[in-house]
Design an enzyme around this catalytic site. Structure first.
Site, PDB file in Angstrom:
ATOM      1  N   LEU A  54      25.066  80.857  45.541  1.00 19.05           N
ATOM      2  CA  LEU A  54      25.438  79.505  45.960  1.00 19.05           C
ATOM      3  C   LEU A  54      26.372  79.537  47.168  1.00 19.05           C
ATOM      4  O   LEU A  54      27.004  80.560  47.444  1.00 19.05           O
ATOM      5  CB  LEU A  54      26.114  78.788  44.779  1.00 19.05           C
ATOM      6  CG  LEU A  54      25.236  78.735  43.511  1.00 19.05           C
ATOM      7  CD1 LEU A  54      26.064  78.435  42.284  1.00 19.05           C
ATOM      8  CD2 LEU A  54      24.126  77.704  43.688  1.00 19.05           C
ATOM      9  N   PRO A  55      26.477  78.405  47.895  1.00 21.42           N
ATOM     10  CA  PRO A  55      27.209  78.405  49.172  1.00 21.42           C
ATOM     11  C   PRO A  55      28.724  78.520  49.078  1.00 21.42           C
ATOM     12  O   PRO A  55      29.355  79.076  49.977  1.00 21.42           O
ATOM     13  CB  PRO A  55      26.818  77.046  49.795  1.00 21.42           C
ATOM     14  CG  PRO A  55      25.607  76.594  49.063  1.00 21.42           C
ATOM     15  CD  PRO A  55      25.736  77.154  47.686  1.00 21.42           C
ATOM     16  N   THR A  87      29.593  84.146  47.637  1.00 20.46           N
ATOM     17  CA  THR A  87      30.857  84.616  48.206  1.00 20.46           C
ATOM     18  C   THR A  87      31.874  83.492  48.062  1.00 20.46           C
ATOM     19  O   THR A  87      31.794  82.483  48.758  1.00 20.46           O
ATOM     20  CB  THR A  87      30.687  85.003  49.685  1.00 20.46           C
ATOM     21  OG1 THR A  87      29.772  86.101  49.780  1.00 20.46           O
ATOM     22  CG2 THR A  87      32.026  85.421  50.298  1.00 20.46           C
ATOM     23  N   LYS A 124      34.559  91.878  49.094  1.00 22.19           N
ATOM     24  CA  LYS A 124      33.770  91.155  50.090  1.00 22.19           C
ATOM     25  C   LYS A 124      34.684  90.527  51.146  1.00 22.19           C
ATOM     26  O   LYS A 124      34.370  90.524  52.341  1.00 22.19           O
ATOM     27  CB  LYS A 124      32.928  90.068  49.407  1.00 22.19           C
ATOM     28  CG  LYS A 124      32.095  89.207  50.368  1.00 22.19           C
ATOM     29  CD  LYS A 124      31.055  90.026  51.120  1.00 22.19           C
ATOM     30  CE  LYS A 124      30.305  89.203  52.170  1.00 22.19           C
ATOM     31  NZ  LYS A 124      29.444  88.154  51.583  1.00 22.19           N
TER      32      LYS A 124
END
Length: 299
Positions: free
Chosen positions: A98-99, A129, A204
């Site tokens: 998902l965004p 992320t 990340k």
């Protein structure tokens, strides 16, 4: 019968029982491999990732907030459902891509979210992320329902997703890592265990920070060279041929400066704004804000 003989007999019996249990567990894992995998979020990254699961023989049950995004995967053989809760009813292994953090919170805990109808023992893998704190919140919420949540953001773009060459940075309970890895290796070339829940996201962030710094530095270097009267292609050639022509810089140059079009006047906002967006999770994590003015967008 001596005590030693009795102990030897009991030990032999234990080993036979353990071997039987190990075989049974291996059989169960093999059978689990044939069960459907849920996939939520069929954007530019999610669709090729889910398609690679199909290529490896996993039945995929998927959904997306935009129904039109589901057609390509449906044509590839996936079953499409109406909402995340419906996916949770039919799959005991679910991947989300998902965004942003708000999207993850909605998909997991919203009125039609995964956790509303989840089965006990379900493995949840979030490859979005997002803020590490949100990952930890989702893990706590999942644990209350008897499910297991792991964060597994990816490194690599759409091309790597299509070729199943992503790198997954996984955070979560270590004993569940192999179960997650079974699925993730179908979509990526590298699966790295980083630690407890949230450490995948933190790793990340470190990747994104380095890339952002490289993007800004490369853009500034190009701008400096051109402002000093050097022809654009000469600046480019010098970057590629000198010590700065290391693979990482070449990658950053190719990926982040294609927007410049080798024009005489370098336009920095794209590179700076992209760097700003990549650093946002890190900024939230350390309770600081990056000022767009400080990054000098549109000088």
């Amino acid at each position: 019968m001596s005590m030693a003989a009795l102990l030897r007999g009991n030990w032999s019996f234990y080993k036979r029982c353990k071997r039987h249990v190990d075989i049974r567990m291996a059989f169960c894992r093999s059978m689990a491999s044939k069960t459907p995998v849920g996939f939520i979020g069929l954007g530019n990254m999610g669709t090729p990732m889910a398609r690679n699961l199909l290529k490896h023989g996993y039945p995929v049950i998927a959904t997306d907030v935009f129904p039109e995004s589901c057609k390509e995967l449906q044509d590839s053989g996936a079953q499409i459902l109406g909402c995340p809760a419906e996916v949770a009813e039919k799959a005991d292994r679910i991947i989300t891509m998902l965004p942003s953090s708000p999207n993850v919170i909605e998909v997991y805990t919203g009125p039609n979210g995964i956790l509303k109808r989840i089965k006990k023992g379900t493995l949840l893998i979030d490859s979005s992320t997002i803020d590490p704190a949100v990952s930890r919140e989702m893990a706590v919420a999942a644990e209350k329902t008897g499910a297991v949540y792991m964060d597994a953001p990816v490194s690599g773009g759409v091309g790597a997703a299509s070729l199943a060459k992503l790198t997954f940075l996984v955070g979560g309970v270590e004993v569940e890592f192999n179960a997650a890895k079974e699925l993730l290796t179908c979509m990526g070339a590298n699966v790295v265990y980083c630690g407890q829940v949230g450490t995948g996201q933190a790793t990340k962030i470190c990747n994104n920070m380095l890339l952002a710094i490289g993007m800004i530095g490369t853009a500034e270097t190009m701008n400096l060279g051109i402002s000093c009267g050097i022809i654009t292609r000469v600046v480019k050639s010098s970057l590629f041929s000198g010590i700065s022509g290391l693979y990482m810089l070449i990658y950053i140059y190719t990926d982040s400066l294609r927007c410049l079009g080798f024009q005489a006047a370098i336009n920095l906002p794209y590179c700076i704004a992209a760097s700003y967006l990549m650093l946002q999770p890190a900024c939230k994590q350390c309770k600081k804000n990056v000022s767009l003015a400080y990054l000098r967008i549109g000088r």
